[in-house]
Design an enzyme around this catalytic site. Structure first.
Site, PDB file in Angstrom:
ATOM      1  N   ASN A  49       0.629  -1.499   0.143  1.00  0.00           N
ATOM      2  CA  ASN A  49       0.030   0.352  -0.088  1.00  0.00           C
ATOM      3  C   ASN A  49       0.498   1.490  -0.312  1.00  0.00           C
ATOM      4  OD1 ASN A  49      -2.534  -1.524   0.519  1.00  0.00           O
ATOM      5  ND2 ASN A  49      -2.247  -1.595   2.418  1.00  0.00           N
ATOM      6  N   HIS A  77     -13.915  -2.315   5.872  1.00  0.00           N
ATOM      7  CA  HIS A  77     -12.479  -3.330   5.885  1.00  0.00           C
ATOM      8  C   HIS A  77     -13.057  -3.558   7.416  1.00  0.00           C
ATOM      9  CE1 HIS A  77      -8.825  -3.714   7.766  1.00  0.00           C
ATOM     10  NE2 HIS A  77      -8.582  -3.926   6.934  1.00  0.00           N
ATOM     11  N   GLU A 122     -15.814   3.382   3.361  1.00  0.00           N
ATOM     12  CA  GLU A 122     -14.751   3.439   2.983  1.00  0.00           C
ATOM     13  C   GLU A 122     -14.359   4.741   2.203  1.00  0.00           C
ATOM     14  OE1 GLU A 122     -12.468   0.556   2.413  1.00  0.00           O
ATOM     15  OE2 GLU A 122     -12.803  -0.266   4.105  1.00  0.00           O
ATOM     16  N   SER A 133     -10.845  -0.281   0.308  1.00  0.00           N
ATOM     17  CA  SER A 133      -9.396  -1.338   0.162  1.00  0.00           C
ATOM     18  C   SER A 133      -9.445  -2.799  -0.685  1.00  0.00           C
ATOM     19  CB  SER A 133      -8.925  -1.710   1.812  1.00  0.00           C
ATOM     20  OG  SER A 133     -10.051  -2.957   2.148  1.00  0.00           O
ATOM     21  N   ASP A 161     -13.570   6.655   6.458  1.00  0.00           N
ATOM     22  CA  ASP A 161     -12.670   6.103   5.860  1.00  0.00           C
ATOM     23  C   ASP A 161     -11.585   5.655   5.461  1.00  0.00           C
ATOM     24  OD1 ASP A 161      -9.765   4.424   6.634  1.00  0.00           O
ATOM     25  OD2 ASP A 161     -10.698   2.946   7.520  1.00  0.00           O
ATOM     26  N   HIS A 193      -7.024   4.709   1.953  1.00  0.00           N
ATOM     27  CA  HIS A 193      -6.088   4.048   1.122  1.00  0.00           C
ATOM     28  C   HIS A 193      -6.121   5.411  -0.031  1.00  0.00           C
ATOM     29  CE1 HIS A 193      -6.231  -0.143   1.998  1.00  0.00           C
ATOM     30  NE2 HIS A 193      -6.714   0.332   2.432  1.00  0.00           N
ATOM     31  N   LYS A 236       0.768   3.736   4.635  1.00  0.00           N
ATOM     32  CA  LYS A 236      -0.039   3.305   3.141  1.00  0.00           C
ATOM     33  C   LYS A 236       1.029   4.538   2.942  1.00  0.00           C
ATOM     34  CE  LYS A 236      -4.088   1.518   4.898  1.00  0.00           C
ATOM     35  NZ  LYS A 236      -3.888   0.081   5.703  1.00  0.00           N
TER      36      LYS A 236
HETATM   37  C1  LIG Z   1     -10.126   0.897   5.154  1.00  0.00           C
HETATM   38  C2  LIG Z   1      -8.769   0.770   6.246  1.00  0.00           C
HETATM   39  N1  LIG Z   1      -9.161   0.946   7.613  1.00  0.00           N
HETATM   40  C3  LIG Z   1      -7.818   0.470   8.499  1.00  0.00           C
HETATM   41  C4  LIG Z   1      -6.831  -0.002   7.878  1.00  0.00           C
HETATM   42  C5  LIG Z   1      -5.660   0.085   9.159  1.00  0.00           C
HETATM   43  O1  LIG Z   1      -4.990   0.117   9.331  1.00  0.00           O
HETATM   44  P1  LIG Z   1      -3.636  -0.408   9.774  1.00  0.00           P
HETATM   45  O2  LIG Z   1      -2.743  -0.737   8.892  1.00  0.00           O
HETATM   46  O3  LIG Z   1      -3.052   1.808  10.222  1.00  0.00           O
HETATM   47  O4  LIG Z   1      -3.769  -0.507  11.426  1.00  0.00           O
HETATM   48  C6  LIG Z   1      -6.869  -0.669   6.691  1.00  0.00           C
HETATM   49  C7  LIG Z   1      -5.532  -1.552   6.683  1.00  0.00           C
HETATM   50  O5  LIG Z   1      -5.292  -1.960   5.796  1.00  0.00           O
HETATM   51  C8  LIG Z   1      -7.587  -0.358   5.828  1.00  0.00           C
HETATM   52  O6  LIG Z   1      -7.236  -1.091   4.800  1.00  0.00           O
END
Ligand SMILES: Cc1ncc(COP(=O)(O)O)c(C=O)c1O
Length: 409
Positions: free
Chosen positions: A48, A151, A198, A202, A228, A231, A262
């Site tokens: 990522n 996610h 999101e 993801s 969220d 990405h 990421k």
């Molecule tokens: C949409 C989303 N939120 C949160 C996370 C978690 O983030 P972190 O890797 O900082 O724990 C991810 C992880 O891939 C994700 O894809």
């Protein structure tokens, strides 16, 4: 460990192997945009690291040279040694939060985005499992409406939020007609509705329609929006603040979550919210209260990258161009069923869907043999029968690299 439990675990693991769902930790070395796996150098199309900053040696040198200019007493520490509420609230953390708030103010300023506060959290996972239970801790009748494809961290956060006052439902992925139907069914006794999505998904790499969600929100004063942007941060928007910046919806989103693991090539996360919510989280968010803060040296690196974010527009544009190049090469039968019909730029995440686990594993092996570090993504990470290779572009991948990848698909 008790022998019968041990045997049971072994049997379950064997079953996972039989179903082609067994996971193993890979041994990898990183070299710029390549990884070295089993002695073979492969183009990394699985991480990522969207801006390709994690392998940028010049950037790392610049960071360390800047540190060397500091008096020893001012060098950022290697550990916070306690939670933020004890002794972990280092100066680097406070500076990072101020700079994040300024960054968003700049991104929202052109269209009147009001100033919000930033709260830094140890990871995106901590953010999503901590914010939601804290937000729903009051005895206020609340309904959470979440996109079907959010996610795992959000799902876990929702699970931890369920109490007598808080229930949840899922709407079909990006299906706002379905969401509107669910909204129309909400009882009058519900005092608060939190819609969660999101911005870039993801695993499918497609985008939420944030202006459409803002329009829905405008129809019911009980609605709050939680987006969220894990990405999208660094990837979209002129400043790099994500899809909310690009769609000018920042001012209308109550809770924007971003991550540093990421495009920032760091670790950690943050929420942008109003000041009162920030204070509420400091008082009620368990992963923030009960976990050691990230090391100040890490926050110093996140600040260093944050300062560069607005300048990285050329990288974002190149990333968009190669992602479209790749997306156009994926035949409709290998695209996600919910993928938009046109192949306009969605994100650097381009799913190549094969459906069957064994076929996906074989395709990943074929791509690896051809020099690409491609990984199979299988259920339960993605829905049943949608196993895929999650092809991920980053700004250090060249147009020629991308063309070579396309030849092997
Ligand atoms: C949409 C989303 N939120 C949160 C996370 C978690 O983030 P972190 O890797 O900082 O724990 C991810 C992880 O891939 C994700 O894809």
């Amino acid at each position: 460990m008790l022998a019968p439990i041990h045997d049971r675990l072994k049997a379950e693991l064997t079953q996972l192997k039989d179903q082609q769902r067994y996971r193993q930790l890979p041994n990898l070395e990183h070299q710029g945009r390549y990884v070295i796996s089993h002695g073979k150098t492969l183009l990394n199309i699985a991480s990522n690291d969207y801006l390709g900053l994690s392998g940028d040696i010049a950037l790392q040198h610049e960071f360390f040279e800047n540190l060397q200019q500091l008096p020893t007493a001012h060098l950022p520490k290697m550990s916070a040694t306690s939670s933020r509420l004890l002794t972990g609230n280092d100066a680097q953390l406070q500076l990072l939060e101020n700079e994040l708030a300024q960054w968003y103010e700049l991104a929202g300023g052109e269209y009147g985005g009001n100033k919000k506060a930033a709260l830094v959290i140890n990871s995106g996972y901590h953010a999503n499992i901590g914010i939601l239970p804290a937000l729903t801790a009051l005895p206020v009748k609340t309904l959470i409406l979440a996109d079907k494809l959010v996610h795992a961290s959000i799902i876990d956060g929702i699970r931890l939020s369920q109490n007598k006052a808080c229930t949840y439902r899922r709407y079909r992925h990006n299906d706002y007609a379905h969401l509107a139907t669910l909204l129309a069914q909400v009882e009058d006794t519900v005092e608060r509705i939190i819609i969660i999505t999101e911005s870039i998904f993801s695993m499918d790499g497609d985008r939420a329609d944030l202006p459409a969600l803002v329009q829905l929100k405008a129809k019911d004063a009980r609605i709050e929006l939680y987006v969220d942007e894990a990405h999208a941060v660094g990837v979209l928007g002129k400043q790099g603040c994500g899809l909310a910046e690009e769609t000018q919806t920042l001012a209308d989103i109550d809770y924007v979550v971003g991550t540093f693991g990421k495009a920032f090539a760091s670790i950690g996360a943050y929420i942008l919210c109003d000041d009162t919510v920030k204070s509420w989280l400091v008082n009620h968010m368990r992963p923030l209260i009960f976990s050691t803060a990230l090391p100040p040296i890490n926050h110093a690196w996140s600040r260093f990258i944050l300062a560069k974010m607005p300048e990285l527009q050329a990288s974002r544009q190149h990333l968009a161009q190669i992602s479209v190049q790749l997306g156009q090469a994926i035949s409709p039968s290998h695209r996600a069923s919910s993928a938009p019909q046109d192949v306009s730029y969605q994100s650097p995440i381009v799913p190549y869907i094969l459906g069957d686990n064994a076929r996906t594993i074989a395709k990943a092996a074929q791509l690896q043999a051809a020099g690409f570090y491609a990984l199979p993504i299988r259920p339960p990470t993605v829905p049943a029968n949608t196993a895929r290779i999650r092809l991920v572009m980053n700004a250090k991948i060249t147009t020629a690299d991308c063309a070579r990848l396309i030849e092997h698909l």
